[in-house]
Design an enzyme around this catalytic site. Structure first.
Site, PDB file in Angstrom:
ATOM      1  N   TYR A  47      -9.050 -27.300  36.412  1.00  0.00           N
ATOM      2  CA  TYR A  47      -8.494 -25.943  36.306  1.00  0.00           C
ATOM      3  C   TYR A  47      -9.609 -24.921  36.147  1.00  0.00           C
ATOM      4  O   TYR A  47      -9.694 -23.944  36.900  1.00  0.00           O
ATOM      5  CB  TYR A  47      -7.532 -25.887  35.124  1.00  0.00           C
ATOM      6  CG  TYR A  47      -6.932 -24.515  34.867  1.00  0.00           C
ATOM      7  CD1 TYR A  47      -6.057 -23.946  35.779  1.00  0.00           C
ATOM      8  CD2 TYR A  47      -7.230 -23.806  33.703  1.00  0.00           C
ATOM      9  CE1 TYR A  47      -5.496 -22.703  35.552  1.00  0.00           C
ATOM     10  CE2 TYR A  47      -6.672 -22.568  33.464  1.00  0.00           C
ATOM     11  CZ  TYR A  47      -5.808 -22.010  34.390  1.00  0.00           C
ATOM     12  OH  TYR A  47      -5.263 -20.777  34.158  1.00  0.00           O
ATOM     13  N   ILE A  95       3.625 -14.849  33.165  1.00  0.00           N
ATOM     14  CA  ILE A  95       2.805 -13.660  33.392  1.00  0.00           C
ATOM     15  C   ILE A  95       3.156 -13.017  34.732  1.00  0.00           C
ATOM     16  O   ILE A  95       3.246 -11.787  34.844  1.00  0.00           O
ATOM     17  CB  ILE A  95       1.308 -14.024  33.338  1.00  0.00           C
ATOM     18  CG1 ILE A  95       0.913 -14.447  31.920  1.00  0.00           C
ATOM     19  CG2 ILE A  95       0.448 -12.844  33.790  1.00  0.00           C
ATOM     20  CD1 ILE A  95      -0.522 -14.919  31.799  1.00  0.00           C
ATOM     21  N   GLY A  96       3.373 -13.841  35.760  1.00  0.00           N
ATOM     22  CA  GLY A  96       3.721 -13.289  37.063  1.00  0.00           C
ATOM     23  C   GLY A  96       4.981 -12.455  37.021  1.00  0.00           C
ATOM     24  O   GLY A  96       5.052 -11.371  37.625  1.00  0.00           O
ATOM     25  N   SER A 151      -9.290 -17.671  34.284  1.00  0.00           N
ATOM     26  CA  SER A 151      -9.334 -18.305  32.969  1.00  0.00           C
ATOM     27  C   SER A 151     -10.767 -18.718  32.687  1.00  0.00           C
ATOM     28  O   SER A 151     -11.538 -18.978  33.617  1.00  0.00           O
ATOM     29  CB  SER A 151      -8.426 -19.535  32.940  1.00  0.00           C
ATOM     30  OG  SER A 151      -8.612 -20.278  31.754  1.00  0.00           O
ATOM     31  N   THR A 153       1.929 -13.782  43.595  1.00  0.00           N
ATOM     32  CA  THR A 153       2.134 -15.228  43.653  1.00  0.00           C
ATOM     33  C   THR A 153       2.371 -15.776  42.251  1.00  0.00           C
ATOM     34  O   THR A 153       1.967 -15.185  41.253  1.00  0.00           O
ATOM     35  CB  THR A 153       0.916 -15.923  44.274  1.00  0.00           C
ATOM     36  OG1 THR A 153      -0.248 -15.647  43.471  1.00  0.00           O
ATOM     37  CG2 THR A 153       0.681 -15.450  45.699  1.00  0.00           C
ATOM     38  N   GLY A 154       3.054 -16.909  42.184  1.00  0.00           N
ATOM     39  CA  GLY A 154       3.216 -17.592  40.905  1.00  0.00           C
ATOM     40  C   GLY A 154       4.239 -16.951  39.985  1.00  0.00           C
ATOM     41  O   GLY A 154       3.997 -16.833  38.776  1.00  0.00           O
TER      42      GLY A 154
END
Length: 266
Positions: free
Chosen positions: A177, A29-30, A168, A21-22
């Protein structure tokens, strides 16, 4: 809502299938993980959501999904790009349906690289922003993991299934986040135990400071000073660790939160 890019009906796979995903931007990064897994012998389905990139500081990258899919094909992988709004609780099941249909088999590795990430703190975060972060970073991740667990099957006595989630350690000035990523950690680590009977391992990876277009010059310099190796991380650094965790050699690592950050100071 999900929409597709470059439909590609495929015969039954001879390579295992990873769902990532992403993967909305070529420098993300994905995308780095997708390239690494493709080079290691995986076919790859990946999700992206253009409206999110469009409202972020880096902006949308026109044609990125098609370009990444083409790169993966040139590396020998079959690829399926799936646009998915992960605030929709029905999206995870549809994503799995489409990945299986287009690549011709079940998903073996699930890599959660998506995120809602808008800076705000305790005093200025809105309820709407808080809820959106948890819908994408926590609820969608749970639903994707649940869907994976409902569908995955392995031979008895084997541990071939893989779940890897990117997290994170942001907290200050990054309340929704950081809090939603903390929830993601707990969900993923629970999967290491609750899905063990299926032959699935589940781990969390913290990539540390990786600049994919969101850092200011001052932040970049400060982070480099705080990292013993004297540089920032790259998508390839994260991708190498994810690749190992998804490999047969990585099966003994399970239920862990791993930092891949060059020793960066907290």
């Amino acid at each position: 809502m999900t929409t597709t890019a470059q439909p590609s009906p495929a015969p039954a796979p001879s390579r295992p299938i990873a769902l990532i995903t992403g993967v909305g931007r070529s420098i993300g990064i994905g995308a780095g993980i997708a390239r690494r897994l493709a080079a290691s012998g995986w076919d790859v389905a990946f999700t992206y959501w253009t409206p999110y990139d469009r409202r972020m500081v880096w902006g949308a990258e026109p044609g990125a999904a098609a370009s990444i899919a083409q790169e993966l094909a040139e590396a020998g992988a079959r690829a399926a790009a799936i646009e998915a709004d992960l605030t929709d609780p029905d999206a995870p099941a549809r994503v799995f349906d489409e990945a299986e249909q287009r690549l011709g088999g079940p998903v073996t590795a699930l890599v959660l690289s998506h995120a809602e990430s808008v800076d705000s703190g305790l005093l200025d975060t809105t309820v709407a922003a808080f809820d959106r972060h948890f819908a994408v970073n926590s609820r969608a991740s749970w639903l994707l993991i649940r869907e994976y667990g409902l569908r995955f099957r392995s031979a008895p006595g084997t541990a071939t299934g893989r779940i890897v989630a990117l997290t994170s350690d942001h907290t200050v000035g990054n309340l929704p986040y950081g809090a939603s990523k903390g929830a993601l950690d707990r969900i993923t680590l629970a999967a290491a135990h609750e899905l063990a009977h299926l032959g699935v391992t589940a781990n969390v990876v913290n990539p540390g400071p990786v600049d994919t277009g969101w850092m200011s010059d001052d932040l970049r310099e400060a982070l480099v000073r705080g990292t013993p190796l004297g540089r920032l991380g790259t998508p390839r650094d994260t991708a190498h660790l994810v690749d190992f965790l998804c490999s047969p050699e990585g099966q003994w690592i399970n239920g862990q939160l791993l930092k891949s950050n060059g020793g960066a100071a907290a």
